[in-house]
Each structure stands twice: as structure tokens, then as C-alpha cells.
Design an enzyme around this catalytic site. Structure first.
Site, PDB file in Angstrom:
ATOM      1  CE1 TYR A 233      18.017  -5.865  46.212  1.00  0.00           C
ATOM      2  CE2 TYR A 233      17.808  -6.910  44.056  1.00  0.00           C
ATOM      3  CZ  TYR A 233      17.805  -5.766  44.844  1.00  0.00           C
ATOM      4  OH  TYR A 233      17.583  -4.541  44.272  1.00  0.00           O
TER       5      TYR A 233
ATOM      6  CG  ASP B 179      12.418  -2.293  36.983  1.00  0.00           C
ATOM      7  OD1 ASP B 179      11.629  -1.915  37.870  1.00  0.00           O
ATOM      8  OD2 ASP B 179      13.660  -2.213  37.094  1.00  0.00           O
TER       9      ASP B 179
ATOM     10  CG  ASP C 216      14.514  -2.478  43.919  1.00  0.00           C
ATOM     11  OD1 ASP C 216      14.351  -1.310  44.297  1.00  0.00           O
ATOM     12  OD2 ASP C 216      14.645  -2.794  42.715  1.00  0.00           O
TER      13      ASP C 216
ATOM     14  CG  ASP D 111      11.070   0.239  42.503  1.00  0.00           C
ATOM     15  OD1 ASP D 111      12.154  -0.296  42.235  1.00  0.00           O
ATOM     16  OD2 ASP D 111       9.997  -0.160  42.048  1.00  0.00           O
TER      17      ASP D 111
ATOM     18  CG  HIS E  32      18.057  -0.801  47.317  1.00  0.00           C
ATOM     19  ND1 HIS E  32      17.486  -0.252  46.197  1.00  0.00           N
ATOM     20  CD2 HIS E  32      18.278  -2.106  47.013  1.00  0.00           C
ATOM     21  CE1 HIS E  32      17.360  -1.175  45.263  1.00  0.00           C
ATOM     22  NE2 HIS E  32      17.820  -2.317  45.734  1.00  0.00           N
TER      23      HIS E  32
ATOM     24  CD  GLU F 219      15.208   3.359  42.057  1.00  0.00           C
ATOM     25  OE1 GLU F 219      14.819   3.653  40.914  1.00  0.00           O
ATOM     26  OE2 GLU F 219      15.472   2.199  42.406  1.00  0.00           O
TER      27      GLU F 219
ATOM     28  CB  CYS G  11      15.924  -1.053  33.932  1.00  0.00           C
ATOM     29  SG  CYS G  11      17.407  -2.075  34.112  1.00  0.00           S
TER      30      CYS G  11
ATOM     31  NE  ARG H 176      19.048   2.046  41.654  1.00  0.00           N
ATOM     32  CZ  ARG H 176      18.441   1.254  40.775  1.00  0.00           C
ATOM     33  NH1 ARG H 176      18.078   0.034  41.149  1.00  0.00           N
ATOM     34  NH2 ARG H 176      18.178   1.677  39.553  1.00  0.00           N
TER      35      ARG H 176
ATOM     36  CD  GLU I  26      22.152   0.015  39.046  1.00  0.00           C
ATOM     37  OE1 GLU I  26      23.258  -0.543  39.190  1.00  0.00           O
ATOM     38  OE2 GLU I  26      21.081  -0.617  38.953  1.00  0.00           O
TER      39      GLU I  26
ATOM     40  CG  ASN J 112      23.177  -4.304  40.197  1.00  0.00           C
ATOM     41  OD1 ASN J 112      23.007  -5.521  40.256  1.00  0.00           O
ATOM     42  ND2 ASN J 112      22.328  -3.493  39.606  1.00  0.00           N
TER      43      ASN J 112
END
Length: 297
Positions: free
Chosen positions: A48, A62, A89, A91, A116, A118, A126, A161, A191, A213
Site C-alpha cells: 500500500y 496529511d 491512496d 485522496d 482508492h 474518497e 486524516c 473510500r 473509513e 483500516n
């Protein structure tokens, strides 16, 4: 020697095959290419690339400061050194639907197996911090549709996500998840679910592979792989674990030098030179070099 011997298409097919098997995949986050090699050597199932880790590696929080180019570059560096599939990721997709489309194609070109995207507002934060905001369902669906339509390799995994749980509750998160699947998501990453009951409820509500996660210091419980498998999850994710371990060890090593004037007290906890050389395949490079330069006609 050098890079992976498997094509990106082969890695994508392998990821989809494993997800279809019903077995739980154990997926640690790599903070650099060398750690990806270690993940593979230890027998894990995939690698990942965490957006939080990419940001931290650049000395940034982040909060959406990294760019699609930075993420794609680091993802490509990691993917090319391992035979394992790499999940990234992405984002929020780094902008509007057209930006999402471009991000997907850049990650395809980087050789990763999937990503993924989101449903937080941009810039994001985060997933386990308070104060998150999510976009409306139409915007979230539009992002996933853009990602699905943009991919050129149908084997490239598009995971959606959703961060809705922390903002609007579990029922709303399940409703959002269903909408994202309807939009074409191959898998879901719900998440910050709280506890086994919520994990089980989400599993019962949708019929695509789900990611759990298992991040440290977050809102959720750290469950074992056997329990996650019993709950029907497809991926156990450890996104920042290796970075936290490495930085913790680095801090203790620096403290040892400051306190004693030497690193001798922590040498026993270090990766040895022989272990490093084995991981980067020094012997393979030597054999190749000998074969090129030490030959007779």
C-alpha cells in the site's frame, strides 16, 4: 535484480483474483521502495502507498498538500521493485472529475494495481481526525464515475473510500457506500468504523470486497487478521505502521547517540549489512556484472 519481473497487468489480475477468492489480504504500507521489498520478502499479499505517508515523507501534514504527480511518482517507484500488487491512496482524486480521470491514468502509467478515491472535501484531512467534511452524494458519485470511465485497463481496481461515518453516522455511510458501488466502484473502504458491530453491519449491507483500516492511534479497534476474515473483510490495511516503527527506532537511536556518545547500544536492533544486501540482491547484480564482463569468445 533491478525491478519486478511481473507486468502491471499481471499484478492487477493477481489482485483481483485474490479479492475474488474470499481470502483476507494483509497489506502493509510501504514508506519507500526498500520497505516494499521487505513487505514482499516477509510474505505479505500486497503493498500500500498511503497519502499520509507520502506527505509525512515530504515533511508535510496529511491535509491535501501533496500533488497527484508526487503521489504517482512515489507509487511508481514502489510498484516497480516488487512483484506484489500495489494499492495507492489517491485522496480526493486531486481536484474535479477531470483531475480524477487524469490521476487514474497517471497511476495506471505508474504500474500500480489500483487506487482508492474518497468523498472528503478538498483539501482533505486524516480520516481519523475530528472536523472532517464530506462532499454530497452526487459529487462523490461523479468522482467514482470519472475514475471508472478514465481507466484504460479494466483490470485496474477502482476502490471508493467513504468518510461519511464520522460526519453523518453509520446508516448514512452504508447508503453512501451503496451509491458508490452503483457508480462502478470495484471495492469499498469505509473509513473510521467503530468496532466489530459496525464492521459487520457494513459487510452485510454491500456485496463488494471491503477494506478494514487497522491504523494505529485511530478511532477503530485493532483487530486480528483472523477476526477480520471472520467478519468477511477482504483487506486488512496497515497504512502507516512501518513508517511509525522506523521513525520510532530512528528517534531512539538518535537519543542513544546524544546520551552515550555512540550508537553501540542500539546496533543489535539494526538491520545488518548482510540483511540489507540480501534485500537489494547484491549477489544478483554481481552475477549479472560477471556475465557481462567476464566472458570469452
Amino acid at each position: 535484480m533491478l525491478y519486478s519481473t511481473r507486468t502491471a497487468q499481471a499484478k492487477r489480475a493477481a489482485l483481483r483474483e485474490r479479492l475474488a477468492s474470499g481470502e483476507l489480504l494483509r497489506v502493509p504500507g510501504a514508506f519507500n521502495p526498500l520497505s516494499a521489498r521487505l513487505i514482499e520478502a516477509k510474505g505479505f499479499d500486497a503493498v500500500y502507498v498511503s497519502g499520509a505517508v507520502v506527505a509525512a515523507d515530504l515533511g508535510l501534514p496529511d491535509i491535501g498538500l501533496t500533488t497527484a504527480t508526487e503521489v504517482a511518482q512515489r507509487a511508481g517507484q514502489i510498484a516497480r521493485v516488487t512483484d506484489l500488487p500495489t494499492l495507492v491512496d489517491a485522496d480526493t482524486g486531486f481536484g474535479e472529475p477531470m483531475n480524477v480521470a487524469r490521476t487514474v491514468q497517471a497511476l495506471e502509467d505508474a504500474g500500480v494495481a489500483g487506487c482508492h478515491i474518497e468523498d472528503q472535501v478538498n483539501p482533505k484531512r486524516c480520516g481519523h481526525l475530528d472536523g472532517k467534511q464530506v462532499v454530497d452524494e452526487a459529487t462523490a458519485v461523479q468522482r467514482i464515475r470519472a475514475a471508472v470511465e478514465a481507466r484504460r485497463d479494466p483490470g485496474f481496481l477502482i476502490m471508493a473510500r467513504t468518510d461519511v461515518r464520522a460526519v453523518h453516522g453509520l446508516d448514512a455511510a452504508i447508503e453512501r457506500g451503496r451509491a458508490l458501488v452503483e457508480a462502478g466502484a470495484d471495492a469499498l473502504f469505509p473509513e473510521a468504523l467503530l468496532g466489530e458491530d459496525e464492521l459487520a453491519a457494513f459487510r452485510a449491507a454491500v456485496d463488494v470486497p471491503l477494506l478494514a483500516n487497522m491504523t494505529e492511534f485511530g478511532k477503530g479497534e485493532l483487530l486480528t487478521t483472523s477476526r477480520l476474515a471472520e467478519l468477511g473483510y477482504a483487506i486488512a490495511l496497515y497504512p502507516v505502521t512501518l513508517l511509525r516503527l522506523a521513525m520510532g527506532a530512528a528517534e531512539r537511536g538518535l537519543d542513544e547517540i546524544l546520551a552515550t556518545g555512540t550508537q553501540a547500544g542500539v546496533v543489535g536492533s539494526m538491520q545488518t549489512r548482510a540483511e540489507l544486501y540480501d534485500l537489494v540482491d547484491y549477489a544478483g547484480y554481481g552475477r549479472f556484472d560477471a556475465g557481462v564482463y567476464d566472458f570469452t569468445l
